[in-house]
Design an enzyme around this catalytic site. Structure first.
Site, mmCIF file in Angstrom:
data_model
loop_
_atom_site.group_PDB
_atom_site.id
_atom_site.type_symbol
_atom_site.label_atom_id
_atom_site.label_comp_id
_atom_site.label_asym_id
_atom_site.label_seq_id
_atom_site.Cartn_x
_atom_site.Cartn_y
_atom_site.Cartn_z
ATOM 1 N N ASN A 1 -12.919 -3.342 2.132
ATOM 2 C CA ASN A 1 -13.837 -2.211 2.265
ATOM 3 C C ASN A 1 -14.787 -2.192 1.076
ATOM 4 O O ASN A 1 -14.363 -2.416 -0.060
ATOM 5 C CB ASN A 1 -13.047 -0.901 2.315
ATOM 6 C CG ASN A 1 -12.206 -0.788 3.569
ATOM 7 O OD1 ASN A 1 -12.624 -1.203 4.638
ATOM 8 N ND2 ASN A 1 -11.013 -0.226 3.434
ATOM 9 N N GLN B 1 -14.315 2.932 0.945
ATOM 10 C CA GLN B 1 -13.681 2.367 -0.255
ATOM 11 C C GLN B 1 -13.361 3.518 -1.200
ATOM 12 O O GLN B 1 -14.254 4.310 -1.547
ATOM 13 C CB GLN B 1 -14.591 1.354 -0.955
ATOM 14 C CG GLN B 1 -13.883 0.696 -2.149
ATOM 15 C CD GLN B 1 -14.725 -0.355 -2.871
ATOM 16 O OE1 GLN B 1 -15.897 -0.560 -2.547
ATOM 17 N NE2 GLN B 1 -14.123 -1.011 -3.850
ATOM 18 N N HIS C 1 -6.930 -5.920 1.855
ATOM 19 C CA HIS C 1 -5.819 -5.386 2.626
ATOM 20 C C HIS C 1 -5.271 -6.504 3.513
ATOM 21 O O HIS C 1 -6.033 -7.128 4.263
ATOM 22 C CB HIS C 1 -6.278 -4.256 3.548
ATOM 23 C CG HIS C 1 -6.797 -3.025 2.863
ATOM 24 N ND1 HIS C 1 -6.077 -1.864 2.771
ATOM 25 C CD2 HIS C 1 -7.975 -2.773 2.252
ATOM 26 C CE1 HIS C 1 -6.790 -0.944 2.145
ATOM 27 N NE2 HIS C 1 -7.955 -1.457 1.818
ATOM 28 N N ASP D 1 0.845 -1.190 0.000
ATOM 29 C CA ASP D 1 0.000 0.000 0.000
ATOM 30 C C ASP D 1 0.881 1.240 0.000
ATOM 31 O O ASP D 1 1.880 1.308 0.711
ATOM 32 C CB ASP D 1 -0.918 -0.014 1.232
ATOM 33 C CG ASP D 1 -2.063 0.972 1.100
ATOM 34 O OD1 ASP D 1 -3.213 0.530 0.995
ATOM 35 O OD2 ASP D 1 -1.806 2.194 1.095
ATOM 36 N N ILE D 2 0.498 2.232 -0.792
ATOM 37 C CA ILE D 2 1.305 3.448 -0.929
ATOM 38 C C ILE D 2 1.270 4.277 0.354
ATOM 39 O O ILE D 2 2.145 5.110 0.581
ATOM 40 C CB ILE D 2 0.810 4.265 -2.148
ATOM 41 C CG1 ILE D 2 1.879 5.208 -2.661
ATOM 42 C CG2 ILE D 2 -0.488 5.003 -1.831
ATOM 43 C CD1 ILE D 2 1.550 5.795 -4.029
ATOM 44 N N HIS E 1 -9.986 -5.166 -3.666
ATOM 45 C CA HIS E 1 -8.670 -5.434 -3.075
ATOM 46 C C HIS E 1 -8.860 -5.901 -1.646
ATOM 47 O O HIS E 1 -9.745 -5.444 -0.932
ATOM 48 C CB HIS E 1 -7.774 -4.194 -3.130
ATOM 49 C CG HIS E 1 -8.429 -2.945 -2.627
ATOM 50 N ND1 HIS E 1 -9.299 -2.201 -3.415
ATOM 51 C CD2 HIS E 1 -8.372 -2.325 -1.432
ATOM 52 C CE1 HIS E 1 -9.733 -1.170 -2.709
ATOM 53 N NE2 HIS E 1 -9.203 -1.223 -1.501
HETATM 54 P P1 5GP Z 1 -9.738 1.350 0.129
HETATM 55 O O1 5GP Z 1 -10.049 2.467 1.083
HETATM 56 O O2 5GP Z 1 -10.349 1.572 -1.236
HETATM 57 O O3 5GP Z 1 -10.048 -0.002 0.689
HETATM 58 O O4 5GP Z 1 -8.161 1.382 0.012
HETATM 59 C C1 5GP Z 1 -7.462 1.780 -1.116
HETATM 60 C C2 5GP Z 1 -6.016 1.690 -0.732
HETATM 61 O O5 5GP Z 1 -5.235 1.847 -1.908
HETATM 62 C C3 5GP Z 1 -5.569 2.789 0.236
HETATM 63 O O6 5GP Z 1 -5.048 2.179 1.404
HETATM 64 C C4 5GP Z 1 -4.504 3.570 -0.550
HETATM 65 O O7 5GP Z 1 -3.430 3.972 0.266
HETATM 66 C C5 5GP Z 1 -4.085 2.585 -1.617
HETATM 67 N N1 5GP Z 1 -3.683 3.184 -2.874
HETATM 68 C C6 5GP Z 1 -4.341 4.138 -3.574
HETATM 69 N N2 5GP Z 1 -3.704 4.428 -4.711
HETATM 70 C C7 5GP Z 1 -2.592 3.637 -4.727
HETATM 71 C C8 5GP Z 1 -1.510 3.487 -5.654
HETATM 72 O O8 5GP Z 1 -1.435 4.119 -6.694
HETATM 73 N N3 5GP Z 1 -0.560 2.572 -5.338
HETATM 74 C C9 5GP Z 1 -0.599 1.840 -4.184
HETATM 75 N N4 5GP Z 1 0.397 0.972 -3.985
HETATM 76 N N5 5GP Z 1 -1.608 1.946 -3.299
HETATM 77 C C10 5GP Z 1 -2.583 2.844 -3.560
#
Ligand code: 5GP
Ligand code: ZN
Length: 115
Positions: free
Chosen positions: A88, A95, A103, A32-33, A101
């Site tokens: 999420n 989300q 985590h 995760d970034i 995805h």
């Molecule tokens: P969500 O809230 O949708 O479950 O989580 C999305 C996750 O993707 C977040 O934790 C965010 O930090 C990660 N993320 C968003 N854009 C990128 C990206 O370009 N590269 C990586 N490695 N992670 C990302």
């Protein structure tokens, strides 16, 4: 079919960089970034599905995603000490990327509920 505006489809296609830690025929795993724990890896199907419900409704097999997630937990050294798998879904769960995805979060005692 890749979604042309989906950032995770671009990672699958190699069009934007990611710190990939594991891959299989059906899934890939990358850091995760914005990590929220010492281990924070995202595992995604290569195929684009916006949510878990959408993926299952399409008749796609989720097994490969969870197989890679548990494999990553072992490789990251948290399989025995403990980790969390989080999916999420939609706005109230925050989300933000609409490509399913999982985590993989581990490496320390984590607060519950999160966020
Ligand atoms: P969500 O809230 O949708 O479950 O989580 C999305 C996750 O993707 C977040 O934790 C965010 O930090 C990660 N993320 C968003 N854009 C990128 C990206 O370009 N590269 C990586 N490695 N992670 C990302
Ligand atoms: Zn996608």
């Amino acid at each position: 079919v890749p979604d042309s505006v989906c950032i995770f489809c671009k990672i699958v296609a190699g069009e934007i960089p990611a710190d990939i830690v594991a891959e299989s025929d059906s899934a890939i795993a990358f850091r995760d970034i914005s990590p929220q724990a010492p281990v924070h890896v995202l595992v995604i199907p290569r195929e684009h599905h916006a949510t878990l419900a959408d993926m299952l409704a399409a008749g796609a097999d989720i097994t490969g995603v969870f197989n890679l997630a548990t494999s990553v937990a072992s490789a990251e050294g948290v399989a025995d000490s403990g980790y969390r798998l989080v999916v999420n879904t939609n706005a109230d769960a925050n989300q933000t990327v609409f490509h399913l995805h999982v985590h993989v979060i581990g490496g320390r005692v984590m607060a519950w509920p999160p966020g």
